[in-house]
Write an enzyme that holds these catalytic residues in place. Structure first.
Site, short mmCIF file in Angstrom:
data_model
loop_
_atom_site.label_atom_id
_atom_site.label_comp_id
_atom_site.label_asym_id
_atom_site.label_seq_id
_atom_site.Cartn_x
_atom_site.Cartn_y
_atom_site.Cartn_z
CG ASP A 207 -1.78 1.17 1.40
OD1 ASP A 207 -2.74 1.21 0.63
OD2 ASP A 207 -1.52 2.05 2.24
CD GLU A 269 -2.17 2.55 -3.58
OE1 GLU A 269 -3.28 3.06 -3.76
OE2 GLU A 269 -1.52 2.73 -2.53
C1 NOJ Z 1 -4.23 3.30 -0.64
C2 NOJ Z 1 -5.40 2.43 -0.35
O1 NOJ Z 1 -5.75 1.74 -1.51
C3 NOJ Z 1 -6.50 3.34 0.15
O2 NOJ Z 1 -7.73 2.67 0.26
C4 NOJ Z 1 -6.06 3.89 1.47
O3 NOJ Z 1 -7.02 4.83 1.92
C5 NOJ Z 1 -4.70 4.58 1.37
N1 NOJ Z 1 -3.75 3.85 0.57
C6 NOJ Z 1 -4.09 4.76 2.72
O4 NOJ Z 1 -3.66 3.54 3.24
#
Ligand code: NOJ
Length: 545
Positions: A207, A269
Site C-alpha cells: 500500500d 500500488e
Molecule cells: C491506498 C489504499 O488503496 C487506500 O484505500 C487507502 O485509503 C490509502 N492507501 C491509505 O492507506
C-alpha cells in the site's frame, strides 16, 4: 488472474452485516470456477476501521470482526485445495494511531519508540514564509513546519499536547506515518511480513509504497493553481512522495521475500504519471525490486476514455516496461470501470471490451470483486449515509469511496445472498436482482460468462499466455487490432465504436477460426474477408489450419 477482495463486502458468514474471512472461504468454489489464480485481500488486521482497515493496530492478528488467525489458516488451506494463492495487503507507510507503537511514541519525547514516527516541533506562527494554510492549524503559537497536505484533506501535521509536537500523517490523522529513517521500523515491519510469509501467503500488495520517505529538510511542496475537493491549495508532492530512499528498502525487502520458496510476489500500488516511471519500481536494469508494480495508466490515467486510440497508446506503452506488466481497471479507491467507461446504454458491451483488454494483453490481470459481474458504483445520495470519512469531509465535491465497496451480489434474493442480516454495512445495490452470480452463470451471453471464457482461453492458449503483443493497425480510430505471437498466433479485434465496422483485411490472415466472440454471428465466420464487427464487438481468432 488476480482478484482483489474487499473483505468487508465479499461474504458475511456470521450474519453481522459485515463480510469476513469465513465468507471468503465459503465462496472459493466461485473464484475457482471463474478461473482466479490468486486473491489479494484488502487489510483484515485489527483496526479501528477509520480507513476501513488501512489503519492497522496490530500487524500479526486478524480483526475479530473478520475472524481469527485459525480462520485465516483455514482459508489458506482451503484456498490451496482450490489452487488459489493468497496475497495480503501490507500497509508500511503508516499505522493506526491506536497501534501500541504510536500510543507509546506519542506519550513523551523520550520513550523507547519516540523516534518511530515523524515528529516535529513546528514553527512559530509568525515566522517568515508561514502560509495562510499552515496558520489554520496553529496550536499554542506553533504551526506545522511546512505546507504538506493530507491526501484526505487539511494539513498533514497533527499536534500532540503530551509531546508539544506535531506528527506527520499523509492520510487521515488516525494514520500516523512511520519513520522509515529509523532502522527499528524496517526491522519491525519486515518481521510482520515474515509472520505471514511463514504462514504461507504468496506475497503482498504494498500500500502507498511510494510515500515511505519524506524530505529530511521538510521543504514546502510546490503550489499549483487552484484548490482540491477539500478546498485546500493544489500541491505537487515533490518533497513528500517518491523519494529515492524507498528503493533501498524495497531491494532489501525483495531479498528477504526471495529467501522463501515458491515464487512469492511483491505487488506495488504505484500510480505513475508516465509508463516510463514504472521502470524504477522494477529496480531498473537490476530488476531487484517489485515483480509487479501496478500500471494504472490504461484504466485510471487522467485522460482515460473508452477509445481505441487511448488503449492502443497505453497498452502499447505497457509493453515497454522492463518486466511483466500488471494492468488494473478496478480497485476499492475508484468508481467502477463499468461506470467510468460506460455511456449508460451499452455499459455491459463496453465492459466486455474492457475485459478483453485486461485478459488478452501481455500483462498480469488484476480484477476487483464484482467487476466480472458488472457490479456498478452505488455512491450514497445523502451525506448522512456516507461511511468513508473522505466523503464526509469532502461532500459534495468528494463523495468518498463507498460506491465501489458495496456488498458482493451473489443471488437475486435478500441482501443479494451476501448476508442474512438486512442491515449490511453498506446497502446492497438494488440492481442485484439482475446483476448477480447466480443469474449470470445461467445466461450464456452474460458479462460473467465472457470473463470465464476469456480466462479459460488465456489459461489454455500459449500465445495468450506468453506471446508478444503487436498492434497491427496504428491509425484506426474505432477498432483495435493486435496479435499475440507464437507458433499459433492469436489476433484480437475490438470495436470501440457504437457502429458496425468493416474489418480491414490487409493486416491479418484471412482464413480464421474463432476462439471467442461476443457476437454469436462472428463465431461461425471463417474468413475476415468482408467481415463486419458489430458495435462494441470483440472477436478473437487464430489462423485456420
Ligand atoms: C491506498 C489504499 O488503496 C487506500 O484505500 C487507502 O485509503 C490509502 N492507501 C491509505 O492507506
Amino acid at each position: 488472474m488476480i482478484e482483489e477482495i474487499y473483505p468487508r463486502s465479499f461474504g458475511d458468514s456470521n450474519g453481522d452485516g459485515v463480510g469476513d474471512l469465513n465468507g471468503i472461504t465459503q465462496h472459493l468454489d466461485y473464484l475457482q470456477t471463474l478461473g482466479i489464480d490468486a486473491i489479494w485481500i484488502a487489510p483484515m488486521y485489527p483496526s479501528p476501521q477509520v480507513d476501513f482497515g488501512y489503519d492497522i493496530a496490530d500487524y500479526e492478528r486478524v480483526d475479530p470482526q473478520y475472524g481469527s488467525l485459525a480462520d485465516f489458516d483455514a482459508l489458506l488451506r482451503a484456498a490451496k485445495k482450490h489452487h488459489i494463492r493468497i496475497i495480503l495487503d501490507m500497509v508500511l507507510n503508516h499505522t493506526s494511531d491506536r497501534h501500541a507503537w504510536f500510543v507509546e511514541s506519542a506519550s513523551s519525547r523520550d520513550n523507547p519508540k519516540a523516534d518511530w514516527y515523524v515528529w516535529n516541533d513546528g514553527v512559530a506562527a509568525g515566522a517568515p514564509g508561514v502560509t495562510a494554510f499552515q496558520k489554520r492549524f496553529e496550536h499554542d503559537g506553533k504551526v506545522p513546519p511546512n505546507n504538506w497536505e493530507s491526501v484526505f484533506g487539511g494539513s498533514a501535521w497533527e499536534w500532540v499536547p503530551a509531546r508539544r509536537q506535531f506528527y506527520y500523517h499523509r492520510f487521515y490523522r488516525q494514520q500516523p506515518d512511520l519513520n522509515w529513517r529509523n532502522p527499528a521500523v524496517e526491522h519491525a515491519m519486515f518481521g510482520a511480513m515474515r509472520f505471514w510469509l511463514d504462514r504461507g501467503v504468496a506475497g503482498f500488495r504494498l500500500d502507498a509504497i511510494s510515500t515511505l520517505f519524506e524530505d529530511p529538510q521538510l521543504r514546502n511542496d510546490p503550489q499549483r493553481p487552484g484548490t482540491n475537493a477539500q478546498g485546500d491549495p493544489n500541491l505537487s508532492t515533490r518533497y513528500s512522495d517518491n523519494l529515492p530512499e524507498v528503493h533501498d528498502v524495497i531491494r532489501r525487502m525483495r531479498a528477504m521475500v526471495d529467501k522463501y520458496p515458491g515464487d512469492r510476489v511483491l505487488i506495488g500500488e504505484t500510480y505513475t504519471a508516465d509508463v516510463a516511471d514504472l521502470d524504477t519500481w522494477y529496480g531498473g536494469s537490476r530488476r531487484d525490486e517489485l515483480q509487479l508494480p501496478m500500471n494504472m495508466l490504461p484504466g485510471f490515467g487522467w485522460r482515460a476514455k473508452f477509445d481505441a486510440g487511448w488503449f492502443r497508446k497505453t497498452l502499447e506503452g505497457a509493453q515497454t516496461v522492463p518486466g511483466q506488466p500488471l494492468i488494473v481497471f478496478d480497485n476499492h479507491d475508484n468508481p467502477r470501470s463499468i461506470d467510468r467507461f460506460g455511456d449508460g446504454r451499452h455499459d455491459v458491451q463496453r465492459a466486455k471490451a474492457i475485459a478483453t483488454l485486461l485478459l488478452t494483453s501481455r500483462a498480469t490481470a488484476l480484477t476487483y470483486y464484482g467487476a466480472p459481474l458488472g457490479m456498478t458504483t452505488a455512491t450514497p445520495a445523502r451525506k448522512e449515509d456516507v461511511r468513508d470519512p473522505i466523503g464526509i469531509t469532502g461532500w459534495p465535491k468528494e463523495k468518498g469511496r463507498d460506491g465501489e465497496r458495496t456488498p458482493m451480489q451473489w443471488t437475486p434474493g435478500p441482501q443479494a445472498g451476501f448476508s442474512t442480516n438486512p442491515r449490511t454495512w453498506l446497502p446492497v445495490n438494488p440492481n442485484h436482482v439482475t446483476v448477480n452470480v447466480q443469474t449470470e452463470l445461467a445466461e450464456p451471453g452474460s458479462l460473467l460468462n465472457w470473463y470465464r471464457k476469456l480466462i479459460a482461453l488465456r489459461r489454455s492458449n500459449p500465445a495468450l499466455r506468453d506471446g508478444d503483443m503487436t498492434f497491427l493497425d496504428r491509425t484506426d480510430p474505432d477498432v483495435l487490432v493486435y496479435r499475440r505471437g507464437g507458433a499459433h498466433p492469436v489476433t484480437v479485434l475490438v470495436n470501440f465504436s457504437g457502429m458496425p465496422q468493416k474489418v480491414k483485411t490487409g493486416i491479418v490472415q484471412r482464413a480464421v477460426r474463432t476462439l471467442a466472440a461476443t457476437d454469436p454471428a462472428l463465431a461461425n465466420t471463417t474468413t475476415l474477408d468482408g467481415a463486419t464487427l458489430p458495435a462494441y464487438a470483440t472477436w478473437i481468432v487464430t489462423p485456420a489450419k
